[in-house]
Design a protein around this motif. Structure first.
Motif, PDB file in Angstrom:
ATOM      1  N   GLY A 244      82.127 -92.223  45.011  1.00 45.40           N
ATOM      2  CA  GLY A 244      82.545 -90.787  45.312  1.00 45.40           C
ATOM      3  C   GLY A 244      83.853 -90.470  45.857  1.00 45.40           C
ATOM      4  O   GLY A 244      84.402 -89.478  45.126  1.00 45.40           O
ATOM      5  N   GLY A 245      84.393 -91.394  46.505  1.00 43.36           N
ATOM      6  CA  GLY A 245      85.884 -90.904  46.756  1.00 43.36           C
ATOM      7  C   GLY A 245      86.954 -91.282  45.689  1.00 43.36           C
ATOM      8  O   GLY A 245      87.751 -90.549  45.572  1.00 43.36           O
ATOM      9  N   ARG A 246      86.387 -92.158  44.648  1.00 43.33           N
ATOM     10  CA  ARG A 246      87.368 -92.226  43.549  1.00 43.33           C
ATOM     11  C   ARG A 246      87.173 -91.170  42.574  1.00 43.33           C
ATOM     12  O   ARG A 246      88.089 -90.660  42.236  1.00 43.33           O
ATOM     13  CB  ARG A 246      86.732 -93.642  42.799  1.00 43.33           C
ATOM     14  CG  ARG A 246      87.206 -94.983  43.156  1.00 43.33           C
ATOM     15  CD  ARG A 246      86.570 -95.988  42.499  1.00 43.33           C
ATOM     16  NE  ARG A 246      86.820 -97.411  42.892  1.00 43.33           N
ATOM     17  CZ  ARG A 246      86.417 -98.446  42.653  1.00 43.33           C
ATOM     18  NH1 ARG A 246      85.202 -98.122  41.954  1.00 43.33           N
ATOM     19  NH2 ARG A 246      86.747 -99.432  42.832  1.00 43.33           N
ATOM     20  N   ILE A 247      85.908 -90.559  42.536  1.00 41.36           N
ATOM     21  CA  ILE A 247      85.686 -89.397  41.610  1.00 41.36           C
ATOM     22  C   ILE A 247      86.546 -88.168  42.309  1.00 41.36           C
ATOM     23  O   ILE A 247      87.148 -87.631  41.609  1.00 41.36           O
ATOM     24  CB  ILE A 247      84.350 -89.272  41.393  1.00 41.36           C
ATOM     25  CG1 ILE A 247      83.647 -90.462  40.522  1.00 41.36           C
ATOM     26  CG2 ILE A 247      84.249 -87.708  40.941  1.00 41.36           C
ATOM     27  CD1 ILE A 247      82.140 -90.144  40.105  1.00 41.36           C
ATOM     28  N   ALA A 248      86.423 -88.062  43.531  1.00 42.09           N
ATOM     29  CA  ALA A 248      86.875 -87.072  44.254  1.00 42.09           C
ATOM     30  C   ALA A 248      88.415 -86.934  44.038  1.00 42.09           C
ATOM     31  O   ALA A 248      89.169 -85.919  44.075  1.00 42.09           O
ATOM     32  CB  ALA A 248      86.735 -87.074  45.828  1.00 42.09           C
TER      33      ALA A 248
ATOM     34  N   GLY B  82      80.817 -90.446  53.436  1.00 43.43           N
ATOM     35  CA  GLY B  82      79.912 -90.087  52.414  1.00 43.43           C
ATOM     36  C   GLY B  82      79.700 -88.630  52.171  1.00 43.43           C
ATOM     37  O   GLY B  82      79.904 -88.350  50.706  1.00 43.43           O
ATOM     38  N   PRO B  83      79.558 -87.737  53.056  1.00 39.00           N
ATOM     39  CA  PRO B  83      79.031 -86.268  52.618  1.00 39.00           C
ATOM     40  C   PRO B  83      80.365 -85.743  52.375  1.00 39.00           C
ATOM     41  O   PRO B  83      80.461 -84.690  51.438  1.00 39.00           O
ATOM     42  CB  PRO B  83      78.681 -86.143  54.133  1.00 39.00           C
ATOM     43  CG  PRO B  83      77.930 -87.242  54.719  1.00 39.00           C
ATOM     44  CD  PRO B  83      79.022 -88.250  54.335  1.00 39.00           C
ATOM     45  N   ALA B  84      81.589 -86.114  52.892  1.00 39.06           N
ATOM     46  CA  ALA B  84      82.830 -85.442  52.470  1.00 39.06           C
ATOM     47  C   ALA B  84      83.149 -85.715  50.801  1.00 39.06           C
ATOM     48  O   ALA B  84      83.507 -84.639  50.321  1.00 39.06           O
ATOM     49  CB  ALA B  84      83.900 -85.905  53.419  1.00 39.06           C
ATOM     50  N   CYS B  85      83.005 -86.839  50.583  1.00 37.27           N
ATOM     51  CA  CYS B  85      83.310 -87.138  49.151  1.00 37.27           C
ATOM     52  C   CYS B  85      82.095 -86.795  48.327  1.00 37.27           C
ATOM     53  O   CYS B  85      82.293 -86.750  46.984  1.00 37.27           O
ATOM     54  CB  CYS B  85      83.607 -88.759  48.968  1.00 37.27           C
ATOM     55  SG  CYS B  85      85.110 -89.105  49.695  1.00 37.27           S
ATOM     56  N   GLY B  86      80.948 -86.690  48.642  1.00 34.57           N
ATOM     57  CA  GLY B  86      79.746 -86.343  47.953  1.00 34.57           C
ATOM     58  C   GLY B  86      79.126 -87.522  47.115  1.00 34.57           C
ATOM     59  O   GLY B  86      79.913 -88.466  46.793  1.00 34.57           O
ATOM     60  N   VAL B  87      77.684 -87.521  47.050  1.00 30.74           N
ATOM     61  CA  VAL B  87      77.342 -88.501  46.318  1.00 30.74           C
ATOM     62  C   VAL B  87      76.995 -88.186  45.014  1.00 30.74           C
ATOM     63  O   VAL B  87      76.406 -87.295  44.366  1.00 30.74           O
ATOM     64  CB  VAL B  87      75.626 -88.651  46.741  1.00 30.74           C
ATOM     65  CG1 VAL B  87      75.004 -89.948  45.981  1.00 30.74           C
ATOM     66  CG2 VAL B  87      75.653 -89.109  48.320  1.00 30.74           C
ATOM     67  N   VAL B  88      78.149 -88.568  44.039  1.00 31.50           N
ATOM     68  CA  VAL B  88      78.212 -88.340  42.815  1.00 31.50           C
ATOM     69  C   VAL B  88      78.527 -89.532  42.105  1.00 31.50           C
ATOM     70  O   VAL B  88      79.082 -90.580  42.528  1.00 31.50           O
ATOM     71  CB  VAL B  88      79.575 -87.272  42.298  1.00 31.50           C
ATOM     72  CG1 VAL B  88      79.392 -85.996  43.008  1.00 31.50           C
ATOM     73  CG2 VAL B  88      80.804 -87.973  42.998  1.00 31.50           C
TER      74      VAL B  88
END
Length: 370
Positions: free
Chosen positions: A175-179, A249-255
């Motif tokens: 998720g952090g990578r995508i963010a 996790g919540p900050a970056c989102g589960v994507v």
């Protein structure tokens, strides 16, 4: 550009730290409602009540099967807490218990202390909860103000639960990578109804640190928990799961779809596994779909296999997983419409998902043979 991160006021980790709960509770209030599962409360009751007595904190204990994240149970616990006059709620146990405690604390207007006795998910440090019986996940429930992760207790739960928690936390970095690369909006703020809010740089950095810490220390921590020993590796990994996964996790989102890209819920699976074990397979597929390269996928496969997490269809009891069978599973995952983006920059259809799942299964079988 607005950026956001949500985290507890205080996070404490290490062997024996549950004995400090009295001091932490005294900083917040004077009456504590302790809620927990039967096993969890049995494991910590004497230490917790002794620590509360030492700091003149009165307490009432509710433990057992009625402490659960279901609406009637939550309402009953709120009534007990109000009757006692509690201004602090202490949730002891795993994710279901602490989710219930979040709702109870919110509805009582009380502070919340989380005492995870396992680290099988990041739920004991996140701010939202889904209560069975409510129409939607409530993102305004009180998150823990203080999280006390006693690794001596967590290690005694064994390696399987720690491995499941590591798998549940690894997608924090996908998720952090995508963010970071696709400018994905913050999962936290999206749930709260705010538009155009992105993860802070700290959230993305914590996401990467979580991933690196788990891959670097996870195998050692797993084997320590198999022996019931709280080592420095266990401390590091529990911090990554509970704090890193709970904050980033919540900050970056589960994507990326890691929580659904697995055969565990398929009619073909005879072993569905626990939640984190399902995610362990899902992250392999997600990283492949993110086009991070075969070397990264194989690194994760080797990690899964080192801590007894699934990496093949056979690990879920799906035998003879030829392309035709895998395609059926891909259709089940994608559902009506037969496509999804999983937060990526392109559509994933049945044929592509089938190809990727077949290829990951092949790589995993090769790694097992080596």
């Amino acid at each position: 550009m607005k950026k956001a991160i949500v985290h507890p006021l205080r996070f404490v980790v290490g062997p024996g730290v549950v004995s400090d709960v009295g001091a932490h509770a005294a900083a917040l209030g004077s009456k504590a409602l302790i809620v927990g599962g039967g096993t969890a409360v049995t494991a910590i009751k004497d230490t917790v009540t002794g620590a509360l007595d030492e700091h003149d904190i009165s307490y009432h204990i509710e433990h057992g099967k009625h402490v659960d994240k279901k609406r009637p149970e939550v309402d009953a616990l709120v009534a007990k807490g109000k009757e006692f006059g509690a201004d602090v709620v202490i949730g002891a146990g795993g994710g279901r218990v602490v989710d219930a405690a979040k709702a109870v604390a919110h509805e009582m207007g009380a502070w919340l202390i989380s005492l995870p006795t396992v680290a099988s998910t990041n739920a004991t440090a996140t701010f939202s909860a889904s209560i069975e019986g409510d129409a939607d996940r409530n993102v305004w429930y009180v998150g823990p103000h203080t999280v006390i992760a006693d690794t001596r207790i967590i290690a005694q739960g064994g390696g399987r639960w720690l491995a499941a928690g590591m798998a549940d936390a690894l997608p924090t970095w996908t998720g952090g990578r995508i963010a970071r690369e696709l400018r994905q909006r913050s999962g936290t703020e999206r749930m709260l109804g705010f538009d155009n809010v992105f993860p802070t740089g700290a959230a993305i950095a914590i996401a990467e640190w979580t991933y690196d810490t788990i891959l670097g220390y996870g195998e050692s921590a797993y084997h320590a928990c198999e022996r019931g020993v709280a080592t420095e590796a266990v401390d590091k990994v529990v911090e990554a799961i509970v704090y890193g996964g709970g904050v980033a996790g919540p900050a970056c989102g589960v994507v990326g779809g890691e929580h659904g890209l697995h055969p565990g819920n398929s009619k073909h699976a005879t072993n569905e596994g626990v939640h984190g074990e399902q995610v362990a397979f899902g992250i392999l597929i997600s990283v492949a779909l993110m086009q991070q390269g075969e070397a990264e996928v194989r690194k994760l496969i080797r990690f899964n296999q080192s801590v007894n997490l699934p990496s093949t269809f056979a690990d879920f009891g799906v035998q003879n997983a030829d392309r035709s069978l895998v395609r059926e599973i891909a259709e089940e995952i994608l559902g009506p419409g037969g496509k999804s983006t999983f937060g990526l920059w392109y559509d994933v259809d049945v044929d592509l998902l089938t190809d990727v799942m077949v290829d990951v299964d092949r790589m995993a079988q090769e790694e097992k043979c080596c």
